[in-house]
Structures are given as structure tokens and as C-alpha cells.
Design a protein around this motif. Sequence first.
Motif, PDB file in Angstrom:
ATOM      1  N   THR A   1     -19.282 -52.052 -30.304  1.00  0.00           N
ATOM      2  CA  THR A   1     -19.026 -52.147 -31.744  1.00  0.00           C
ATOM      3  C   THR A   1     -19.927 -53.182 -32.406  1.00  0.00           C
ATOM      4  OG1 THR A   1     -16.718 -51.562 -31.310  1.00  0.00           O
ATOM      5  CG2 THR A   1     -17.234 -52.489 -33.474  1.00  0.00           C
TER       6      THR A   1
ATOM      7  N   PRO B   1     -16.793 -48.478 -35.788  1.00  0.00           N
ATOM      8  CA  PRO B   1     -15.500 -48.240 -35.142  1.00  0.00           C
ATOM      9  C   PRO B   1     -15.229 -46.777 -34.833  1.00  0.00           C
ATOM     10  CG  PRO B   1     -15.205 -48.831 -37.455  1.00  0.00           C
ATOM     11  CD  PRO B   1     -16.632 -49.092 -37.119  1.00  0.00           C
TER      12      PRO B   1
ATOM     13  N   ASP C   1     -14.278 -45.630 -31.172  1.00  0.00           N
ATOM     14  CA  ASP C   1     -13.065 -44.865 -30.883  1.00  0.00           C
ATOM     15  C   ASP C   1     -13.369 -43.626 -30.056  1.00  0.00           C
ATOM     16  OD1 ASP C   1     -11.508 -46.667 -32.161  1.00  0.00           O
ATOM     17  OD2 ASP C   1     -11.223 -45.489 -33.990  1.00  0.00           O
TER      18      ASP C   1
ATOM     19  N   MET D   1     -14.016 -44.749 -26.586  1.00  0.00           N
ATOM     20  CA  MET D   1     -12.783 -45.227 -25.965  1.00  0.00           C
ATOM     21  C   MET D   1     -11.894 -44.072 -25.521  1.00  0.00           C
ATOM     22  SD  MET D   1      -9.831 -47.577 -27.742  1.00  0.00           S
ATOM     23  CE  MET D   1      -9.393 -46.266 -28.899  1.00  0.00           C
ATOM     24  N   LEU D   2     -11.816 -43.010 -26.302  1.00  0.00           N
ATOM     25  CA  LEU D   2     -10.895 -41.919 -26.020  1.00  0.00           C
ATOM     26  C   LEU D   2     -11.494 -40.823 -25.161  1.00  0.00           C
ATOM     27  CD1 LEU D   2      -9.298 -41.550 -29.564  1.00  0.00           C
ATOM     28  CD2 LEU D   2      -8.378 -42.769 -27.592  1.00  0.00           C
TER      29      LEU D   2
ATOM     30  N   SER E   1      -8.774 -44.019 -20.795  1.00  0.00           N
ATOM     31  CA  SER E   1      -8.737 -43.356 -22.099  1.00  0.00           C
ATOM     32  C   SER E   1      -7.330 -42.896 -22.444  1.00  0.00           C
ATOM     33  CB  SER E   1      -9.703 -42.166 -22.120  1.00  0.00           C
ATOM     34  OG  SER E   1     -11.043 -42.607 -21.991  1.00  0.00           O
TER      35      SER E   1
ATOM     36  N   TYR F   1      -5.438 -45.951 -23.569  1.00  0.00           N
ATOM     37  CA  TYR F   1      -5.886 -46.316 -24.911  1.00  0.00           C
ATOM     38  C   TYR F   1      -5.327 -45.346 -25.949  1.00  0.00           C
ATOM     39  CZ  TYR F   1      -9.194 -49.463 -22.630  1.00  0.00           C
ATOM     40  OH  TYR F   1      -9.758 -50.462 -21.875  1.00  0.00           O
TER      41      TYR F   1
ATOM     42  N   LYS G   1      -3.121 -46.287 -29.151  1.00  0.00           N
ATOM     43  CA  LYS G   1      -3.684 -46.043 -30.496  1.00  0.00           C
ATOM     44  C   LYS G   1      -2.802 -45.125 -31.321  1.00  0.00           C
ATOM     45  CE  LYS G   1      -7.804 -44.293 -32.857  1.00  0.00           C
ATOM     46  NZ  LYS G   1      -7.896 -45.434 -33.766  1.00  0.00           N
ATOM     47  N   TYR G   2      -2.213 -44.101 -30.697  1.00  0.00           N
ATOM     48  CA  TYR G   2      -1.467 -43.095 -31.438  1.00  0.00           C
ATOM     49  C   TYR G   2       0.013 -43.163 -31.082  1.00  0.00           C
ATOM     50  CZ  TYR G   2      -6.025 -41.068 -32.437  1.00  0.00           C
ATOM     51  OH  TYR G   2      -7.308 -40.876 -32.841  1.00  0.00           O
TER      52      TYR G   2
END
Length: 412
Positions: free
Chosen positions: A54, A338, A342, A345-346, A353, A356, A360-361
Motif C-alpha cells: 500500500t 487500498p 484488498d 489480500m483476498l 485470504s 482476512y 473484512k466482511y
Amino acid sequence: GGAAPACNAAYLILDVVEERPAFALDRNEDPDRLLSYSTKQQVNIQDRYLGLTTLCLQLLILLYIIFGVVILGKGYLEFEEAPGAIAVHVRGDAAAVSSGRPGTRYFSAEEISYPGLENGNVFVATRQKIYRQKRGICEDLTMTCNSDEECTIASQGRCTERGYCEEPSWCNIDPTPEIYELEVGNFEIWIKSSIQFIRLAPTQVYSTEAGENDKLPHVHAYSVRDLLTMCQPTPVRYEEISELGAAVEVQFFWKCNVAEDHCMPEIHARRVDDDLSDPNNIGYSFSYPEYITEDERLLNELHGVRIFLRSVGQGRKVSVTAFIMKASTASALLSLAPIIADLLMLKLFGLRSKKYFARKYELSPDFSDYMENLKAKKAEAQIRADLLEEDDDQELRERELDWQKQLDEDDY
């Protein structure tokens, strides 16, 4: 005597409830809840690779904004494109001896630059043919044919063995025309260019007459030879175009800082008729007649240099508004960092993942089943209410019957 009848009265008391508009505020409503503030919850993922990714992306975007948008793109400047004005005068003359039909002729500046009063353009003749013609029936050299049907039927034209239509036309009196080669390489063209940037500097007018420039030895006057040698990418020699002519575009391009009082244009020239794919259309020529009588005329065929003059420019000035606008617009690119992080990351961190994703969700229940169950419960409650209402009505009717029966018994 009989007993006096006893009269009993029954009263029905209704509760009147005042209806309020749907938008009316509840006085018992909590002001903190009513005027609450909503904010986003941020999840802090403790992963050095995601953090470095990032930061690197944000650094690259910042470098692009600083060097690409502000420095190289001159984001601190406000620009305005504007057209300019051109004024042209010509000076010179020529005398030539005909190489065809014998003749000697003097040509003034008006004849060399005919037709005059063109809007931003000028024509300089380099070669002129003069045909003496009269009305008659002859081969029309402008109408080729293969059969009589291709000629004018109304005038009973026919196709000759040479492949031309023989019909009423302007016929040449002499077998050869007068041909004059004009030496106009040093023919002088005086050009004045000016421009104004209405939005950036409404009171400032820049003109080639405002001052001299050592880099431009001919600020106002140019010879035909000078303009031809300015052509890019390849300079044009006057001797190359003296027979067939040429079409040349000369552009005065202004790059002005409107904060300064002095500005001079750059001059760009290029030849626009050198289409190698069609060698028959190279050059520039046109014809015009001079009528002597109703049945006799002189046809002038001219070859020369057609010069198209243009004046355009770009004004600039330092503007805080332009800098803020471009910087704020470009800074929106920082939101890409970002988004990319993201996705990495996913999608690219394997088993992590999934963890994460869970952080996140937050997945909500399946409200589709919940709403169906809620509708079913409402329908069942409505049915029960209807049944209870029917029972209440039955009970009320029974009570009224008992009361009526009691009244009748009391009467007797």
C-alpha cells in the motif's frame, strides 16, 4: 295495578385517538439516537507485505502527481486556446517572354496574386498560359469519350478518333497558347499576425508589429523562396514547383505568457499537395476567362504557389485555482492503493485470504427467509384477530338477546 315498567339504558363509550402525521416527531424519541453520527469501522490487518504494498503504491501515485501532473504537465498553469487574425499585402512585379506563341508581357502585383481579397490566403502565379478562343464546333479537350452516347446529345455531339467530343464549345484560335514563366522567387509577401486571449487577458493584444526578434529576421516581410525553404520536414526549392505550382500551409503559432507584455509567434510551414500516391494531383492550378466579345475570349490558365495562412495560439498564466483543481483530481488516484491491496489480500494470500475475508466482511442473515416468515406470521395473526372478532360479535349478540329477554320478562 301493574308495576311500572323499568327502563334500563346502555351506553357505549368510544376512545378517540388523535391521529398524527407520519412525519411528526415522537417527543419521547432520544435526541442522541435521532441525531446520531454514522462512521465506518476500520479493520487493521497486521501484515507487513500488505502495508509495504500500500505504501509503495501511494508513493508511486504521489510521484506521478508531483512530476507528471504538476511539473511536466504544468498543472500550476491555466491555458487558453485562441484563433488569431492575419493581414496580407504583396509587393513585386515581373516581365516575361512567351515560350509558346510569340509575346512579351508585364505582370503587376495584382495580376500575379489574382484573385485578391482572399480570407487568410494568397496566390502567387509562377506560370501562365493564355489561350485565344472563340465559340464554334470543335473537339472539346475537357470531354473524353469512347462513343457518341457519352457526348452531349442535345447538341448532337460525336466522339472523334482522338477520343474527344466534337460539339459546340470554346475553340482555340491559335494552335499554341502564350506561355509565360514568371520569376517570382523574390516576390515579397507582407504578413501581419495578431492574437488575443479573451479569458486570460481581455485587454492584451499581441502582434508581430509589437517588436523585432533576432531569431526571426523577417518578422513582417517574406519572399516566396523564404516561405518554401521554411517547409518541414523537407525544405522546398522554388525551381521544383515553378512549373506545376504547390500548396503550402504557413502557421503562426503563439505561445504566450499573458503576464508578459511581449510575445512573438513560431512559424511552421509545410507542403500539403505532395501526395505521392496520386502524382497527377501534385501542384496547384486554376483557370479564369477574360471576355473580349460575346463570342471571343482569353482563357488564362495559371500555375503557382497557393499559401494558406493560419494564426493560432495558446496563452498561459500561473493559477492557484488550476493547481488546486488538478491536484485534487489527481489525488483521487490515491484510492487505488487500498483497492489493489484488498484484491491482493483476498486473492493471493492462500489460506490467510479466508481469515482476512472473515475479518473484512460481516455476513448478514438471509433476510429473504426472514421476510417470508414474517409475512406468514402476520397473516396468521390477522386470521386469529378475525376469529376473535367473530367470537366477540357472537358473545355480544348473545348478551343483547339475554338483556332483551329480561326486559320482556319484567314487562309481564
